[in-house]
Design a protein around this motif. Structure first.
Motif, PDB file in Angstrom:
ATOM      1  N   PHE A 590       0.812  -1.072  -0.033  1.00 31.32           N
ATOM      2  CA  PHE A 590      -0.059   0.043  -0.023  1.00 31.32           C
ATOM      3  C   PHE A 590       0.980   1.325  -0.057  1.00 31.32           C
ATOM      4  O   PHE A 590       1.557   1.377   0.762  1.00 31.32           O
ATOM      5  CB  PHE A 590      -1.081   0.069   1.215  1.00 31.32           C
ATOM      6  CG  PHE A 590      -1.961  -1.041   1.398  1.00 31.32           C
ATOM      7  CD1 PHE A 590      -3.156  -0.892   0.840  1.00 31.32           C
ATOM      8  CD2 PHE A 590      -1.580  -2.497   1.876  1.00 31.32           C
ATOM      9  CE1 PHE A 590      -4.124  -1.967   0.890  1.00 31.32           C
ATOM     10  CE2 PHE A 590      -2.451  -3.471   1.796  1.00 31.32           C
ATOM     11  CZ  PHE A 590      -3.540  -3.130   1.349  1.00 31.32           C
ATOM     12  N   GLN A 592       1.201   5.459  -0.276  1.00 31.59           N
ATOM     13  CA  GLN A 592       1.118   6.805  -0.017  1.00 31.59           C
ATOM     14  C   GLN A 592       1.469   7.771  -1.005  1.00 31.59           C
ATOM     15  O   GLN A 592       2.571   7.762  -1.117  1.00 31.59           O
ATOM     16  CB  GLN A 592       1.121   7.615   1.294  1.00 31.59           C
ATOM     17  CG  GLN A 592       0.702   9.062   1.498  1.00 31.59           C
ATOM     18  CD  GLN A 592       0.999   9.337   3.011  1.00 31.59           C
ATOM     19  OE1 GLN A 592       1.562   8.721   3.726  1.00 31.59           O
ATOM     20  NE2 GLN A 592       0.644  10.812   3.155  1.00 31.59           N
ATOM     21  N   PHE A 625      -1.546  -0.988  -3.925  1.00 34.41           N
ATOM     22  CA  PHE A 625      -2.859  -0.314  -4.002  1.00 34.41           C
ATOM     23  C   PHE A 625      -2.445   1.170  -3.535  1.00 34.41           C
ATOM     24  O   PHE A 625      -1.321   1.361  -2.703  1.00 34.41           O
ATOM     25  CB  PHE A 625      -3.956  -0.814  -2.981  1.00 34.41           C
ATOM     26  CG  PHE A 625      -4.329  -2.073  -2.870  1.00 34.41           C
ATOM     27  CD1 PHE A 625      -5.457  -2.548  -3.826  1.00 34.41           C
ATOM     28  CD2 PHE A 625      -3.423  -3.260  -2.479  1.00 34.41           C
ATOM     29  CE1 PHE A 625      -5.812  -3.816  -4.174  1.00 34.41           C
ATOM     30  CE2 PHE A 625      -3.837  -4.706  -2.731  1.00 34.41           C
ATOM     31  CZ  PHE A 625      -5.082  -4.779  -3.669  1.00 34.41           C
ATOM     32  N   ILE A 627      -3.265   4.448  -1.000  1.00 37.03           N
ATOM     33  CA  ILE A 627      -4.209   4.631   0.085  1.00 37.03           C
ATOM     34  C   ILE A 627      -3.878   6.403   0.611  1.00 37.03           C
ATOM     35  O   ILE A 627      -2.597   6.936   0.032  1.00 37.03           O
ATOM     36  CB  ILE A 627      -3.679   3.825   1.346  1.00 37.03           C
ATOM     37  CG1 ILE A 627      -2.315   3.746   1.721  1.00 37.03           C
ATOM     38  CG2 ILE A 627      -4.577   2.425   1.146  1.00 37.03           C
ATOM     39  CD1 ILE A 627      -1.739   2.807   2.870  1.00 37.03           C
ATOM     40  N   SER A 628      -4.633   6.952   1.319  1.00 35.77           N
ATOM     41  CA  SER A 628      -4.352   8.392   1.516  1.00 35.77           C
ATOM     42  C   SER A 628      -3.392   8.566   2.503  1.00 35.77           C
ATOM     43  O   SER A 628      -2.813   9.804   2.371  1.00 35.77           O
ATOM     44  CB  SER A 628      -5.635   8.970   1.988  1.00 35.77           C
ATOM     45  OG  SER A 628      -6.093   8.337   3.195  1.00 35.77           O
ATOM     46  N   ASP A 629      -3.116   7.740   3.505  1.00 35.50           N
ATOM     47  CA  ASP A 629      -2.130   7.920   4.325  1.00 35.50           C
ATOM     48  C   ASP A 629      -1.463   6.569   4.831  1.00 35.50           C
ATOM     49  O   ASP A 629      -2.200   5.272   4.421  1.00 35.50           O
ATOM     50  CB  ASP A 629      -2.619   8.495   5.643  1.00 35.50           C
ATOM     51  CG  ASP A 629      -1.726   9.267   6.565  1.00 35.50           C
ATOM     52  OD1 ASP A 629      -0.403   9.059   6.275  1.00 35.50           O
ATOM     53  OD2 ASP A 629      -2.149   9.886   7.673  1.00 35.50           O
ATOM     54  N   ALA A 643      -2.502  -3.800   9.951  1.00 34.88           N
ATOM     55  CA  ALA A 643      -3.047  -3.601   8.448  1.00 34.88           C
ATOM     56  C   ALA A 643      -2.727  -5.050   7.827  1.00 34.88           C
ATOM     57  O   ALA A 643      -3.748  -5.464   7.171  1.00 34.88           O
ATOM     58  CB  ALA A 643      -1.700  -3.052   7.688  1.00 34.88           C
ATOM     59  N   VAL A 663      -7.550   4.843   8.335  1.00 35.66           N
ATOM     60  CA  VAL A 663      -6.988   4.404   7.228  1.00 35.66           C
ATOM     61  C   VAL A 663      -7.236   2.784   7.033  1.00 35.66           C
ATOM     62  O   VAL A 663      -7.135   2.191   5.915  1.00 35.66           O
ATOM     63  CB  VAL A 663      -5.360   4.794   7.084  1.00 35.66           C
ATOM     64  CG1 VAL A 663      -4.624   3.809   5.903  1.00 35.66           C
ATOM     65  CG2 VAL A 663      -5.201   6.195   7.153  1.00 35.66           C
ATOM     66  N   GLU A 666     -10.210   2.214   5.229  1.00 34.76           N
ATOM     67  CA  GLU A 666      -9.975   2.779   3.825  1.00 34.76           C
ATOM     68  C   GLU A 666      -9.391   1.522   3.243  1.00 34.76           C
ATOM     69  O   GLU A 666      -9.807   1.035   2.000  1.00 34.76           O
ATOM     70  CB  GLU A 666      -9.190   3.727   3.582  1.00 34.76           C
ATOM     71  CG  GLU A 666      -8.802   4.252   2.072  1.00 34.76           C
ATOM     72  CD  GLU A 666      -7.833   5.534   2.121  1.00 34.76           C
ATOM     73  OE1 GLU A 666      -7.208   5.449   1.098  1.00 34.76           O
ATOM     74  OE2 GLU A 666      -7.512   6.119   3.089  1.00 34.76           O
ATOM     75  N   ILE A 667      -8.314   0.687   4.000  1.00 35.58           N
ATOM     76  CA  ILE A 667      -7.846  -0.482   3.303  1.00 35.58           C
ATOM     77  C   ILE A 667      -8.907  -1.669   3.009  1.00 35.58           C
ATOM     78  O   ILE A 667      -8.890  -2.261   2.038  1.00 35.58           O
ATOM     79  CB  ILE A 667      -6.388  -0.897   4.214  1.00 35.58           C
ATOM     80  CG1 ILE A 667      -5.318   0.122   4.084  1.00 35.58           C
ATOM     81  CG2 ILE A 667      -6.069  -2.156   3.825  1.00 35.58           C
ATOM     82  CD1 ILE A 667      -4.276  -0.144   5.103  1.00 35.58           C
ATOM     83  N   ILE A 670     -10.829  -0.980   0.227  1.00 33.45           N
ATOM     84  CA  ILE A 670     -10.176  -1.076  -1.108  1.00 33.45           C
ATOM     85  C   ILE A 670      -9.975  -2.439  -1.362  1.00 33.45           C
ATOM     86  O   ILE A 670     -10.199  -3.038  -2.586  1.00 33.45           O
ATOM     87  CB  ILE A 670      -8.693  -0.453  -1.245  1.00 33.45           C
ATOM     88  CG1 ILE A 670      -8.751   1.155  -1.075  1.00 33.45           C
ATOM     89  CG2 ILE A 670      -7.886  -0.904  -2.010  1.00 33.45           C
ATOM     90  CD1 ILE A 670      -7.404   1.894  -0.590  1.00 33.45           C
TER      91      ILE A 670
END
Length: 673
Positions: A590, A592, A625, A627-629, A643, A663, A666-667, A670
């Motif tokens: 993942f 950022q 992938f 991710i935003s952070d 994670a 986050v 979010e993961i 996704i």
């Protein structure tokens, strides 16, 4: 990981001659200690310190001028109720000694009253400087208030504040009475604070009205009220008006409280300083192994463990690390970017015991400008600069070059911790910060409130390596069979007893403490870091062993992946986890990305190509992938385990321990697509 046989930095003969470490070795020679070679080498000293631990720690006490009654015994080997007849786990250091932490930090013999003891700045441009005399006077006032609150040995005092001079003063006043101190930072949520403080039941709480970070203001009134309401044993609260000007006019009692009125057990910092006149400080000496600090595990795998550190062990070890490993001397200016929720806060504050001035910064390390910490280092004439590898990575990506923009003649040591410092970052430091600089990549943790491996100022620095094991510490690298190996990857362990091992966990019979550190190998502390003992005698770090990737049965350290991926243009940060598929494990990555950049096929190809060419085909992720952070703990460490749990459909037990838990959601979203 690449190993160089040529040092990237070599101390000058003058620096070696003037180092505290050299003077320490000469003091041992005068006592008849004979080293194995005519040259004074760190390796010889380390070998002696491990072979003669009682003599070593006695001499550290004397050389660093630690205050207290040492007693007639140094080490009592414990009778273990676990596996061993004599256990390092149950050893007792200096069983008859009497010491006080604050007495050592406020030692009047190491600095003159007018010298600076604290230099504080924040991102709002506000500044405070405390002389040693002013610091002692403030500690005296708060000490008197705590006495009126009934605080004594056995009580716990807590702080929920930024890293402020007031926090240091409150801690010194608390520990001067022999009481126990615990703290966390204000970015922790209410539940996370209650999970920690609720276990240790503080009698007094220090907090503040709010703080700023990255230009944003965060009001703490609501969180404070919720926390106070849930700490049933809490008897007194002191609020520091940090967001108002009164913080810097502490003799004033005219507070702008608005509609908020103090409850019967609430005091305000300026009122305390107004109500009490400074008096000669009193110090309650306690047993060497009495509780000084309660620190907390990250809590990412369950309720945070309350790790108890002793008065004597913490003081003695920090004196050793500061004076012998970091070469800190009286009137040095020591900076470390940290918060009150990280053990580096405790480590930094202890520099007062060496007569050094604490340089403190509160706020974002890159706000209002990316060079804000280097501006501070120049103004304050910082000699030791402490930070994280992630910060160095961030300013490198920002193309900051302090060597060209700042004058840093006093800077002699740069310490980095928190995550692996990659070889390329060593290059950056020497090319863009300073050439004649002792770069010390250090590693230890909350578990020992100190370091297992760290720097020393009389030996070369090799690119990508932590220099050496700490003095008095029998660090080894064990393979899966529990056998020591060199130049092979394995787990970092400690095969002897240390004064700064925790005395245990709060309200634990000992079983949880034993299972955490002592049940993997017989009579050996296991630490879970995956490392390699290098050909140069240093240590290469690959990441936490409990999150090591294992695709196709090949062990891969996540640090190897981050070292390559995080240098790719457009990538800010990354996190790699293992996805369990058909009894095998795939690497899922993942990333950022910088604002405005999307995860294109070109970036995916660049990531895979670099990992394949610089590492191996095994390092190439099966999935990538955006991710935003990147999920991290509140002290800035990646939460790879959490994670990994999300990726494999498992629940994360303690989201409150994660600074940006959203986050993880979010993961989850996704990977569900």
């Amino acid at each position: 990981m690449y190993q160089s046989r040529e040092p990237i930095w070599q101390p000058s003969s003058q620096r070696i001659e003037q180092a505290n470490l050299t003077k320490f070795m000469h003091s041992l020679e005068r006592q008849g200690v004979e080293f194995s070679s005519a040259l004074l080498r760190y390796q010889d000293l380390h070998q002696w310190s491990v072979q003669q631990p009682e003599a070593f720690w006695q001499n550290v006490w004397q050389f660093t001028e630690m205050i207290g009654l040492q007693g007639d015994r140094v080490l009592t080997q414990g009778e273990s109720r676990w596996k061993q007849p004599q256990s390092h786990r149950d050893s007792l250091w200096f069983p008859n000694a009497q010491v006080n932490y604050a007495e050592n930090l406020l030692n009047a013999s190491k600095a003159s009253p007018a010298d600076s003891a604290i230099w504080f700045e924040n991102e709002r441009g506000e500044k405070q400087v405390y002389s040693w005399q002013a610091l002692r006077e403030k500690v005296s006032c708060v000490q008197q208030w705590l006495k009126e609150c009934g605080v004594q040995q056995g009580d716990v005092v807590a702080a929920y504040t930024p890293y402020l001079p007031q926090t240091v003063i409150a801690m010194l006043a608390t520990t001067s009475l022999g009481a126990t101190w615990t703290s966390t930072s204000p970015d922790f949520g209410v539940e996370s604070v209650i999970e920690r403080f609720g276990q240790v039941k503080p009698k007094v709480l220090f907090t503040c009205d709010g703080y700023t970070f990255n230009g944003k203001t965060f009001d703490m009134a609501n969180k404070n009220q919720q926390i106070i309401a849930q700490l049933n044993e809490l008897q007194h609260v002191c609020t520091i008006p940090y967001l108002t000007q009164e913080t810097y006019q502490e003799q004033s009692v005219e507070l702008k409280l608005g509609s908020e009125q103090p409850s019967s057990h609430t005091q305000y910092w300026p009122q305390i300083l107004h109500l009490f006149e400074p008096q000669p400080l009193q110090f309650t000496r306690v047993d060497f192994n009495s509780a000084l600090f309660v620190l907390y595990s990250s809590g990412t795998t369950g309720k945070p463990k309350c790790i108890v550190h002793s008065v004597g062990g913490t003081t003695l070890n920090h004196l050793k690390e500061h004076q012998l490993h970091c070469d800190i001397k009286p009137n040095d200016r020591v900076f470390y970017y940290t918060t009150c929720g990280w053990m580096m806060w405790n480590w930094h504050v202890s520099a007062l015991a060496s007569g050094a001035c604490l340089v403190i910064f509160d706020g974002s390390p890159v706000y209002p400008q990316a060079n804000v910490l280097w501006d501070l280092a120049q103004r304050a004439e910082v000699s030791t600069f402490g930070t994280s590898a992630k910060y160095l990575e961030a300013i490198e990506k920002a193309q900051l070059s302090p060597i060209n923009s700042h004058s840093l003649p006093h800077l002699k040591t740069l310490c980095s911790t928190g995550s692996v410092l990659y070889p390329e970052q060593f290059d950056y430091v020497y090319k863009h910060i300073k050439q004649d600089l002792h770069l010390a990549s250090i590693s230890g943790g909350t578990d020992i409130c100190g370091c297992f491996v760290l720097g020393n100022p009389i030996s070369p620095v090799y690119r990508g390596e932590c220099q050496q094991a700490g003095l008095g510490i029998d660090v080894k690298v064990f393979n899966a069979d529990g056998l020591p190996v060199k130049q092979q990857r394995g787990e970092l362990v400690c095969a002897n007893s240390l004064p700064n091992f925790p005395t245990g966990f709060w309200n634990d019979s000992g079983e949880r403490y034993h299972s955490t550190y002592w049940d993997k190998f017989d009579n050996v502390w296991h630490h879970s870091d995956e490392v390699e003992h290098s050909v140069n005698g240093g240590y290469l770090f690959y990441g936490r062993g409990d999150t090591t990737l294992n695709p196709g049965g090949i062990r891969i350290g996540t640090a190897e992946i981050y070292q390559q991926v995080n240098t790719i243009e457009g990538v800010v940060d990354s996190i790699a986890v293992g996805k369990e598929i058909d009894r095998n494990e795939q690497i899922w990555l993942f990333v950022q990305l910088q604002q405005g950049i999307t995860l294109s096929d070109e970036i995916r190809t660049a990531i895979k190509s670099k990992l394949k060419s610089c590492c191996s085909p095994r390092h190439v992720p099966s999935q990538i992938f955006a991710i935003s952070d990147v999920p991290k703990t509140r002290s800035g460490k990646l939460v790879e385990l959490a994670a990994k749990q999300v990726v494999n459909g498992k629940s994360v037990e303690n989201l409150g321990a994660i600074a940006n838990a959203e986050v993880l959601q979010e993961i989850e979203q996704i990977i569900a697509i």
